[in-house]
Design a protein around this motif. Structure first.
Motif, mmCIF file in Angstrom:
data_model
loop_
_atom_site.group_PDB
_atom_site.id
_atom_site.type_symbol
_atom_site.label_atom_id
_atom_site.label_comp_id
_atom_site.label_asym_id
_atom_site.label_seq_id
_atom_site.Cartn_x
_atom_site.Cartn_y
_atom_site.Cartn_z
ATOM 1 N N LYS A 92 55.362 51.674 129.252
ATOM 2 C CA LYS A 92 54.937 52.231 127.970
ATOM 3 C C LYS A 92 56.036 52.200 126.910
ATOM 4 C CE LYS A 92 51.734 55.480 130.211
ATOM 5 N NZ LYS A 92 51.379 56.914 130.396
ATOM 6 N N ALA A 93 57.159 51.544 127.218
ATOM 7 C CA ALA A 93 58.305 51.583 126.298
ATOM 8 C C ALA A 93 58.230 50.520 125.214
ATOM 9 C CB ALA A 93 59.603 51.430 127.077
ATOM 10 N N GLY A 94 57.337 49.535 125.351
ATOM 11 C CA GLY A 94 57.276 48.471 124.354
ATOM 12 C C GLY A 94 58.486 47.560 124.464
ATOM 13 N N ASP A 95 58.992 47.114 123.318
ATOM 14 C CA ASP A 95 60.158 46.230 123.296
ATOM 15 C C ASP A 95 61.380 46.993 123.798
ATOM 16 O OD1 ASP A 95 62.707 45.308 121.491
ATOM 17 O OD2 ASP A 95 61.423 43.614 122.033
ATOM 18 N N LEU A 96 61.976 46.513 124.904
ATOM 19 C CA LEU A 96 63.076 47.241 125.530
ATOM 20 C C LEU A 96 64.292 47.337 124.617
ATOM 21 C CD1 LEU A 96 64.186 48.672 128.014
ATOM 22 C CD2 LEU A 96 64.873 46.442 128.928
ATOM 23 N N ASP A 145 57.751 46.382 142.207
ATOM 24 C CA ASP A 145 56.736 45.337 142.396
ATOM 25 C C ASP A 145 56.694 44.844 143.836
ATOM 26 O OD1 ASP A 145 56.084 45.544 139.742
ATOM 27 O OD2 ASP A 145 57.185 43.740 139.124
ATOM 28 N N ALA A 146 57.841 44.813 144.500
ATOM 29 C CA ALA A 146 57.905 44.330 145.880
ATOM 30 C C ALA A 146 57.130 45.228 146.834
ATOM 31 C CB ALA A 146 59.361 44.234 146.333
ATOM 32 N N GLN A 147 56.784 46.444 146.369
ATOM 33 C CA GLN A 147 56.104 47.405 147.240
ATOM 34 C C GLN A 147 54.719 47.801 146.744
ATOM 35 O OE1 GLN A 147 59.229 50.450 148.792
ATOM 36 N NE2 GLN A 147 59.963 49.793 146.782
ATOM 37 N N GLY A 148 54.201 47.074 145.773
ATOM 38 C CA GLY A 148 52.856 47.381 145.307
ATOM 39 C C GLY A 148 52.764 47.811 143.870
ATOM 40 N N GLY A 149 53.895 48.046 143.213
ATOM 41 C CA GLY A 149 53.886 48.395 141.801
ATOM 42 C C GLY A 149 53.942 49.887 141.520
ATOM 43 N N TYR A 150 54.244 50.197 140.274
ATOM 44 C CA TYR A 150 54.473 51.583 139.854
ATOM 45 C C TYR A 150 53.284 52.492 140.143
ATOM 46 C CZ TYR A 150 54.777 55.576 136.689
ATOM 47 O OH TYR A 150 54.753 56.849 136.171
ATOM 48 N N ALA A 151 52.079 52.081 139.773
ATOM 49 C CA ALA A 151 50.904 52.955 139.918
ATOM 50 C C ALA A 151 50.646 53.298 141.379
ATOM 51 C CB ALA A 151 49.683 52.288 139.300
ATOM 52 N N ALA A 152 50.740 52.298 142.256
ATOM 53 C CA ALA A 152 50.497 52.547 143.679
ATOM 54 C C ALA A 152 51.561 53.474 144.260
ATOM 55 C CB ALA A 152 50.474 51.225 144.442
ATOM 56 N N PHE A 159 67.820 59.908 128.048
ATOM 57 C CA PHE A 159 67.822 58.717 128.897
ATOM 58 C C PHE A 159 66.731 58.809 129.963
ATOM 59 C CE2 PHE A 159 69.755 56.499 132.683
ATOM 60 C CZ PHE A 159 69.523 55.211 132.236
ATOM 61 N N GLN A 160 66.559 59.980 130.536
ATOM 62 C CA GLN A 160 65.508 60.181 131.535
ATOM 63 C C GLN A 160 64.135 59.952 130.927
ATOM 64 O OE1 GLN A 160 66.340 64.197 132.730
ATOM 65 N NE2 GLN A 160 67.763 63.601 134.351
ATOM 66 N N ASP A 161 63.878 60.558 129.788
ATOM 67 C CA ASP A 161 62.560 60.430 129.161
ATOM 68 C C ASP A 161 62.253 58.971 128.832
ATOM 69 O OD1 ASP A 161 62.149 63.135 129.363
ATOM 70 O OD2 ASP A 161 62.734 63.583 127.298
ATOM 71 N N PHE A 162 63.252 58.263 128.305
ATOM 72 C CA PHE A 162 63.050 56.847 127.991
ATOM 73 C C PHE A 162 62.775 56.054 129.266
ATOM 74 C CE2 PHE A 162 64.775 52.540 127.301
ATOM 75 C CZ PHE A 162 63.930 52.141 126.260
ATOM 76 N N SER A 163 63.490 56.366 130.340
ATOM 77 C CA SER A 163 63.318 55.656 131.604
ATOM 78 C C SER A 163 61.929 55.878 132.186
ATOM 79 C CB SER A 163 64.385 56.103 132.606
ATOM 80 O OG SER A 163 65.690 55.790 132.141
ATOM 81 N N TYR A 164 61.382 57.075 132.017
ATOM 82 C CA TYR A 164 60.013 57.321 132.482
ATOM 83 C C TYR A 164 59.038 56.384 131.775
ATOM 84 C CZ TYR A 164 61.950 61.792 134.187
ATOM 85 O OH TYR A 164 62.694 62.771 134.816
ATOM 86 N N SER A 165 59.255 56.179 130.487
ATOM 87 C CA SER A 165 58.374 55.288 129.721
ATOM 88 C C SER A 165 58.537 53.841 130.161
ATOM 89 C CB SER A 165 58.675 55.406 128.223
ATOM 90 O OG SER A 165 58.409 56.710 127.751
#
Length: 444
Positions: A420-424, A250-257, A409-415
């Protein structure tokens, strides 16, 4: 030096896991051979780059000079899947000594019995493994009491940074805590409107070496409890890790950017990579990258430091993620005593370990070699030696499922990073259930 051992290999790990799951009864060899008798050993390894192959061949030549009765035939660029198929089949064409870049699979090598237990050989030779090898490296070469592998050089991860960008931003040293990390990353980020032109640090997990388990190592997490059950949901550090990564993003513009910027980078090993082109001011990478930067001569000054640590663990600064090459003796070998002589030379002989480490610019894997005055004196390389010696540095724990839990763990972290992971909490509990189910299936 391209680092084949350090790429993310989810598909390969799964494929290897499937291969190993059917290998509960490997071909049986013996340790009744006379190591002083004439013999030809087969040594299979994964190195393929010309300089690396030359270095391992020179190592074998040194061994043959010391053991003129033992001839070694080497085969390089061999995958774990190929090795495992050969060991399952056994026979005269199978290797006697094997190496792997995938430490995640050690649990399967030991649990399946396809790699021989080395403790009897260590004891017979008077080698005290706890005095020879750093404890973290020993941890990833054994499983549930079985020492079926030994470390054969290691890799440590640290933070490469653009000194010119730091000076321009008024930053006088690399960040040491995660709070400083986010602050510096924000100062170093350059934007054109909503578009990020340069990231201070790219936290997105799909970038090059940014596998979440490597970043998570800075927290010192425990993946499993004493009974081997996954505990990521009950591990408070897991939530801290994801919160910190989001703050950094977030400090750098967020995930999408940041993801748009990442997708503009060239190949990791090319001159068009994010760090080489100046689109990343800080970058997670291994010790081999320093040699590549020296050869490629980027148009900025650069340095290397340990990756920052959580604020409440500031006293652990200097730690990092460790992995490396492992080597062992095929259980199917009928020349196990002679094979042990080769394995012992490659992994415990200080002069050999130092020479090999210098040749391929990897971290040496014994305590004596790590402090040898003969090691490459390059300051960047020395930083990684300190990371390797740091008692807080961490490697992934072996599992009988190989890398399946890492992939999960990697796949979950991508979400999680994509929102997109919903309730952590619920997601982490489901992740633990999945890992435990995979472990149970592998053991049955």
């Amino acid at each position: 030096m391209p680092p084949p051992r350090l790429r993310a290999w989810p598909a390969v790990l799964l494929a290897t896991g499937l291969l190993l799951s059917g290998c509960a009864n490997p071909s049986v060899g013996s340790a009744d051979d006379d190591p002083d008798a004439p013999v030809t050993l087969r040594f299979w390894h994964g190195w393929s780059e010309p300089g690396e192959v030359k270095a391992i061949d020179k190592s074998v030549e040194r061994f043959e000079e010391l053991h003129p009765n033992i001839h070694v035939e080497t085969t390089g660029n061999v995958s774990d899947a190929t090795v495992n198929q050969a060991l399952r089949a056994g026979g005269d064409k199978a290797p006697d000594v094997v190496s792997s870049f995938t430490t995640n699979n050690v649990g399967q090598y030991c649990d399946s019995g396809m790699w021989a237990d080395l403790d009897p050989f260590l004891k017979k030779s008077g080698v005290d493994k706890k005095k020879v090898f750093p404890s973290t490296l020993l941890d990833y070469t054994r499983y549930e009491g079985t020492q079926c592998a030994l470390p054969l050089l290691a890799d440590a991860f640290g933070l490469y940074y653009n000194k010119d960008a730091f000076a321009k931003a008024g930053i006088d040293r690399p960040p040491r805590t995660m709070s400083e990390f986010a602050e510096d990353a924000a100062k170093l980020t350059e934007r054109d409107g909503d578009r990020v032109e340069r990231a201070g640090f790219m936290p997105n997990f799909r970038l090059y070496q940014n596998s979440p388990d490597r970043l998570f190592a800075q927290w010192g997490p425990r993946y499993f409890d004493q009974d081997g059950k996954a505990r990521l949901a009950e591990e408070p550090l897991t939530r801290q890790f994801y919160r910190t990564m989001k703050k950094l993003s977030d400090a750098q513009g967020g995930y999408a950017a940041l993801e748009r910027l990442r997708q503009s980078f060239g190949d990791e090993m090319s001159r068009q990579s994010g760090f080489m082109t100046g689109k990343l001011a800080m970058h997670l990478d291994g010790e081999w990258r320093g040699l590549m930067l020296q050869e490629d001569e980027p148009d900025f000054d650069w340095g290397v430091a340990p990756l920052p640590v959580p604020d409440d663990q500031a006293d652990t600064y200097g730690r990092g993620y460790l992995t490396g090459t492992v080597a062992g003796i095929a259980h199917s070998s009928t020349h196990q005593n002679a094979a042990w002589e080769l394995l012992r030379f490659l992994t415990t002989d200080t002069e050999q370990v130092v020479s090999f480490a210098n040749a391929i610019h990897n971290v040496p894997s014994t305590k004596a070699a790590l402090t040898s005055p003969e090691l490459d004196a390059d300051p960047a390389f020395r930083t990684f030696l300190r990371i390797a010696r740091n008692p807080h540095s961490q490697a992934l724990p072996p599992s009988t499922t190989g890398g399946m839990y890492v992939t999960a763990f990697q796949d979950f972290s991508y979400s999680v990073e994509a929102g997109k992971a919903g309730d952590l909490g619920a997601g982490l509990r489901e992740l633990d259930r999945q890992i435990d189910a995979d472990t149970l299936q592998a053991k049955n």
